[in-house]
Design a protein around this motif. Structure first.
Motif, PDB file in Angstrom:
ATOM      1  N   GLU A 194       0.821  -1.208   0.000  1.00 20.52           N
ATOM      2  CA  GLU A 194       0.000   0.000   0.000  1.00 20.52           C
ATOM      3  C   GLU A 194       0.858   1.262   0.000  1.00 20.52           C
ATOM      4  O   GLU A 194       0.431   2.312  -0.516  1.00 20.52           O
ATOM      5  N   ALA A 195       2.053   1.181   0.579  1.00 19.34           N
ATOM      6  CA  ALA A 195       2.962   2.321   0.520  1.00 19.34           C
ATOM      7  C   ALA A 195       3.412   2.573  -0.919  1.00 19.34           C
ATOM      8  O   ALA A 195       3.500   3.721  -1.366  1.00 19.34           O
ATOM      9  N   THR A 196       3.694   1.497  -1.645  1.00 16.73           N
ATOM     10  CA  THR A 196       4.046   1.639  -3.059  1.00 16.73           C
ATOM     11  C   THR A 196       2.882   2.204  -3.852  1.00 16.73           C
ATOM     12  O   THR A 196       3.053   3.068  -4.718  1.00 16.73           O
ATOM     13  N   ASP A 197       1.682   1.733  -3.547  1.00 19.62           N
ATOM     14  CA  ASP A 197       0.483   2.221  -4.221  1.00 19.62           C
ATOM     15  C   ASP A 197       0.314   3.727  -4.005  1.00 19.62           C
ATOM     16  O   ASP A 197       0.004   4.473  -4.945  1.00 19.62           O
ATOM     17  N   GLY A 198       0.525   4.194  -2.787  1.00 18.22           N
ATOM     18  CA  GLY A 198       0.443   5.621  -2.507  1.00 18.22           C
ATOM     19  C   GLY A 198       1.466   6.419  -3.291  1.00 18.22           C
ATOM     20  O   GLY A 198       1.190   7.544  -3.730  1.00 18.22           O
ATOM     21  N   CYS A 199       2.646   5.847  -3.483  1.00 18.31           N
ATOM     22  CA  CYS A 199       3.692   6.539  -4.243  1.00 18.31           C
ATOM     23  C   CYS A 199       3.325   6.686  -5.719  1.00 18.31           C
ATOM     24  O   CYS A 199       3.782   7.626  -6.380  1.00 18.31           O
ATOM     25  N   ILE A 200       2.533   5.779  -6.257  1.00 19.69           N
ATOM     26  CA  ILE A 200       2.088   5.913  -7.650  1.00 19.69           C
ATOM     27  C   ILE A 200       1.242   7.174  -7.795  1.00 19.69           C
ATOM     28  O   ILE A 200       1.428   7.962  -8.737  1.00 19.69           O
ATOM     29  N   TYR A 201       0.320   7.383  -6.863  1.00 19.68           N
ATOM     30  CA  TYR A 201      -0.485   8.608  -6.896  1.00 19.68           C
ATOM     31  C   TYR A 201       0.400   9.848  -6.726  1.00 19.68           C
ATOM     32  O   TYR A 201       0.168  10.881  -7.358  1.00 19.68           O
ATOM     33  N   LEU A 202       1.409   9.726  -5.872  1.00 20.40           N
ATOM     34  CA  LEU A 202       2.288  10.862  -5.632  1.00 20.40           C
ATOM     35  C   LEU A 202       3.127  11.180  -6.870  1.00 20.40           C
ATOM     36  O   LEU A 202       3.338  12.353  -7.208  1.00 20.40           O
ATOM     37  N   LEU A 203       3.608  10.157  -7.561  1.00 19.67           N
ATOM     38  CA  LEU A 203       4.340  10.380  -8.810  1.00 19.67           C
ATOM     39  C   LEU A 203       3.442  11.044  -9.854  1.00 19.67           C
ATOM     40  O   LEU A 203       3.901  11.905 -10.624  1.00 19.67           O
ATOM     41  N   ARG A 204       2.173  10.642  -9.884  1.00 19.46           N
ATOM     42  CA  ARG A 204       1.239  11.310 -10.801  1.00 19.46           C
ATOM     43  C   ARG A 204       1.140  12.794 -10.495  1.00 19.46           C
ATOM     44  O   ARG A 204       1.188  13.633 -11.403  1.00 19.46           O
ATOM     45  N   GLU A 205       1.004  13.126  -9.215  1.00 18.10           N
ATOM     46  CA  GLU A 205       0.901  14.533  -8.843  1.00 18.10           C
ATOM     47  C   GLU A 205       2.165  15.300  -9.214  1.00 18.10           C
ATOM     48  O   GLU A 205       2.095  16.435  -9.704  1.00 18.10           O
ATOM     49  N   LEU A 206       3.322  14.710  -8.983  1.00 16.25           N
ATOM     50  CA  LEU A 206       4.587  15.375  -9.313  1.00 16.25           C
ATOM     51  C   LEU A 206       4.700  15.634 -10.806  1.00 16.25           C
ATOM     52  O   LEU A 206       5.164  16.689 -11.238  1.00 16.25           O
ATOM     53  N   CYS A 207       4.263  14.662 -11.596  1.00 18.01           N
ATOM     54  CA  CYS A 207       4.349  14.814 -13.051  1.00 18.01           C
ATOM     55  C   CYS A 207       3.324  15.820 -13.573  1.00 18.01           C
ATOM     56  O   CYS A 207       3.666  16.701 -14.374  1.00 18.01           O
ATOM     57  N   VAL A 208       2.093  15.693 -13.129  1.00 25.03           N
ATOM     58  CA  VAL A 208       1.035  16.568 -13.631  1.00 25.03           C
ATOM     59  C   VAL A 208       1.299  18.023 -13.266  1.00 25.03           C
ATOM     60  O   VAL A 208       1.039  18.939 -14.045  1.00 25.03           O
ATOM     61  N   ARG A 209       1.855  18.253 -12.076  1.00 23.25           N
ATOM     62  CA  ARG A 209       2.063  19.620 -11.609  1.00 23.25           C
ATOM     63  C   ARG A 209       3.409  20.216 -12.026  1.00 23.25           C
ATOM     64  O   ARG A 209       3.494  21.431 -12.267  1.00 23.25           O
ATOM     65  N   PHE A 210       4.464  19.375 -12.106  1.00 21.55           N
ATOM     66  CA  PHE A 210       5.806  19.940 -12.202  1.00 21.55           C
ATOM     67  C   PHE A 210       6.677  19.342 -13.302  1.00 21.55           C
ATOM     68  O   PHE A 210       7.876  19.603 -13.353  1.00 21.55           O
ATOM     69  N   ALA A 211       6.103  18.529 -14.200  1.00 20.15           N
ATOM     70  CA  ALA A 211       6.934  17.856 -15.202  1.00 20.15           C
ATOM     71  C   ALA A 211       7.390  18.796 -16.306  1.00 20.15           C
ATOM     72  O   ALA A 211       8.452  18.591 -16.899  1.00 20.15           O
ATOM     73  N   ASN A 212       6.601  19.808 -16.592  1.00 19.90           N
ATOM     74  CA  ASN A 212       6.890  20.708 -17.704  1.00 19.90           C
ATOM     75  C   ASN A 212       7.212  22.092 -17.156  1.00 19.90           C
ATOM     76  O   ASN A 212       6.390  22.703 -16.471  1.00 19.90           O
ATOM     77  N   ARG A 213       8.401  22.609 -17.457  1.00 20.56           N
ATOM     78  CA  ARG A 213       8.820  23.894 -16.920  1.00 20.56           C
ATOM     79  C   ARG A 213       7.858  25.014 -17.318  1.00 20.56           C
ATOM     80  O   ARG A 213       7.571  25.917 -16.533  1.00 20.56           O
ATOM     81  N   ASP A 214       7.353  24.959 -18.530  1.00 17.50           N
ATOM     82  CA  ASP A 214       6.465  26.020 -19.015  1.00 17.50           C
ATOM     83  C   ASP A 214       5.099  25.993 -18.349  1.00 17.50           C
ATOM     84  O   ASP A 214       4.413  27.010 -18.298  1.00 17.50           O
ATOM     85  N   GLU A 215       4.701  24.813 -17.845  1.00 20.48           N
ATOM     86  CA  GLU A 215       3.370  24.674 -17.261  1.00 20.48           C
ATOM     87  C   GLU A 215       3.410  24.300 -15.781  1.00 20.48           C
ATOM     88  O   GLU A 215       2.391  23.967 -15.192  1.00 20.48           O
ATOM     89  N   SER A 216       4.574  24.351 -15.165  1.00 26.09           N
ATOM     90  CA  SER A 216       4.720  23.961 -13.767  1.00 26.09           C
ATOM     91  C   SER A 216       3.961  24.912 -12.855  1.00 26.09           C
ATOM     92  O   SER A 216       3.832  26.109 -13.135  1.00 26.09           O
ATOM     93  N   ASP A 217       3.440  24.363 -11.754  1.00 25.54           N
ATOM     94  CA  ASP A 217       2.748  25.191 -10.768  1.00 25.54           C
ATOM     95  C   ASP A 217       3.695  26.200 -10.121  1.00 25.54           C
ATOM     96  O   ASP A 217       3.243  27.210  -9.579  1.00 25.54           O
ATOM     97  N   ARG A 218       5.013  25.905 -10.166  1.00 23.71           N
ATOM     98  CA  ARG A 218       6.031  26.832  -9.654  1.00 23.71           C
ATOM     99  C   ARG A 218       7.211  26.834 -10.612  1.00 23.71           C
ATOM    100  O   ARG A 218       7.655  25.767 -11.068  1.00 23.71           O
ATOM    101  N   GLU A 219       7.746  28.006 -10.879  1.00 20.27           N
ATOM    102  CA  GLU A 219       8.876  28.103 -11.800  1.00 20.27           C
ATOM    103  C   GLU A 219      10.135  27.461 -11.232  1.00 20.27           C
ATOM    104  O   GLU A 219      10.994  27.006 -11.987  1.00 20.27           O
TER     105      GLU A 219
END
Length: 373
Positions: A194-219
């Motif tokens: 279940e800890a690994t499962d939680g990390c999958i959701y966390l990786l999704r959040e990291l990618c969706v929010r911060f994967a692209n410099r031009d569209e990142s929630d923070r520069e």
């Protein structure tokens, strides 16, 4: 009143109170004029939410988790004093027994990174690197043993029965905990997978929010490939494990979260660096002809994952990658089934509307949905 309702006897009232506090932070806390009027009460409201983190009713914990993340976005300075406690609670929720609690803990940690920047990112990445391989420590168990345990009448006879009604009278007060729907005094231990499962959701959040410099929630926060590629490689490796029956559930989560990750990374980046990490495992999960014992949920999730990624990078390109695995025929069947489902949905007037992917997940709009002309 909000704080008082977070301590109400009824678990449904506590859950609604947490939702109300979150909405207050989201609407008032981000208002250019009225935000300052709520500021003096942030500490009091945050304390009420922190109390709900200990609630024995998981929907209350879930809402409190999300609400705290929203408060950090709206009132980052006012929440700083409680940040160590919040971070501890969020990471605990990330390994919870309930999948939606794990997912919302990941969302709250994403909000925290948006609010506090690179320093918070480093702390979150440390959690991911530590917890992502946790499924390797899951005790071995065959599917036959697991099914036998589930169907053992003696193991499920004579246990305490709890009401699932929101107005159930079987509620008690004591300490910070409460009993309510889906809760009881007896709780099973958390499982390593279940800890690994939680990390999958966390990786999704990291990618969706911060994967692209031009569209990142923070520069100043960007998930570059030097950081992400080792994590995704570890994820692919740990999801190949099959020595425990819940590994099928873990792969189901992976196939549901991989398309938004791929879309966030972009067609060229995902195809060039990340697709090959998962293509063999994904192809193997398209059907059960290999005798892996894959559930219909994971097979359906794998098929939908194939469809969405193929639409992103190109059906012909995706099918060409599958030829190496010998599963191109299974992919063709999946695409044909999707076309048939869409045709039937269009004929019944449901095409383009919100549908349920499965009875175990939230309503998600079909990626192929479009209005009927």
């Amino acid at each position: 009143y909000y704080s008082k309702m977070c301590d109400a006897d009824n678990h449904a009232v506590r859950e609604a109170a947490c939702q109300g506090v979150a909405e207050l932070a989201q609407k008032v806390g981000t208002h250019p004029v009225y935000a300052e009027y709520l500021s003096p009460y942030v500490t009091m409201l945050l304390q009420a939410l922190l109390m709900c983190f200990h609630d024995e009713s998981w929907p209350v914990r879930d809402e409190a988790c999300l609400a705290c993340g929203i408060f950090c976005l709206a009132y980052a300075d006012e929440c700083t004093s409680e940040l160590p406690t919040l971070f501890e609670r969020w990471t605990e929720q990330l390994t919870d027994q309930i999948w939606s609690v794990r997912e919302d803990a990941a969302v709250a940690l994403g909000d925290a990174i948006t609010a506090y920047g690179p320093e918070m990112l480093e702390k979150v990445l440390a959690v991911v690197r530590k917890s992502l391989p946790a499924a390797r420590d899951q005790p071995p168990m065959s599917r036959q043993e697991y099914k036998r345990l589930q169907n053992d009448a003696n193991a499920h006879t004579g246990n305490q029965v709890y009401s699932c009604g929101s107005l159930a009278p079987k509620l008690r007060k004591g300490g910070a905990g409460r009993i309510g729907c889906s809760s009881c005094l007896v709780d099973r231990p958390k499982a390593p997978w279940e800890a690994t499962d939680g990390c999958i959701y966390l990786l999704r959040e990291l990618c969706v929010r911060f994967a692209n410099r031009d569209e990142s929630d923070r520069e100043d926060v960007v998930m570059n490939d030097n950081i992400l590629l080792p994590l995704m490689t570890e994820l692919a490796d740990v999801c190949r494990l099959s020595h425990y029956p819940q590994s099928d559930d873990l792969r189901t989560t992976l196939w549901r979260q991989l398309p938004p990750i791929a879309e966030a990374l972009g067609k060229r980046r995902f195809k060039g660096l990340y697709l090959d990490l998962f293509i063999e495992l994904l192809a193997k999960n398209l059907d059960d002809r290999h005798g892996t014992g894959a559930s219909q949920l994971s097979i359906h999730a794998a098929g939908q994952c194939c469809e969405e990624i193929a639409n992103l990078i190109g059906v012909g390109i995706f099918r060409g990658r599958l030829e190496v695995t010998g599963q191109e025929d299974a992919f063709d069947r999946v695409m044909e089934e999707r076309r048939r489902e869409q045709h039937m949905a269009a004929a019944s007037g449901r095409f383009g509307r919100e549908v349920f992917q499965s009875p175990f997940g939230p309503p998600i709009a079909s990626p192929m949905a479009r209005p009927v002309a």
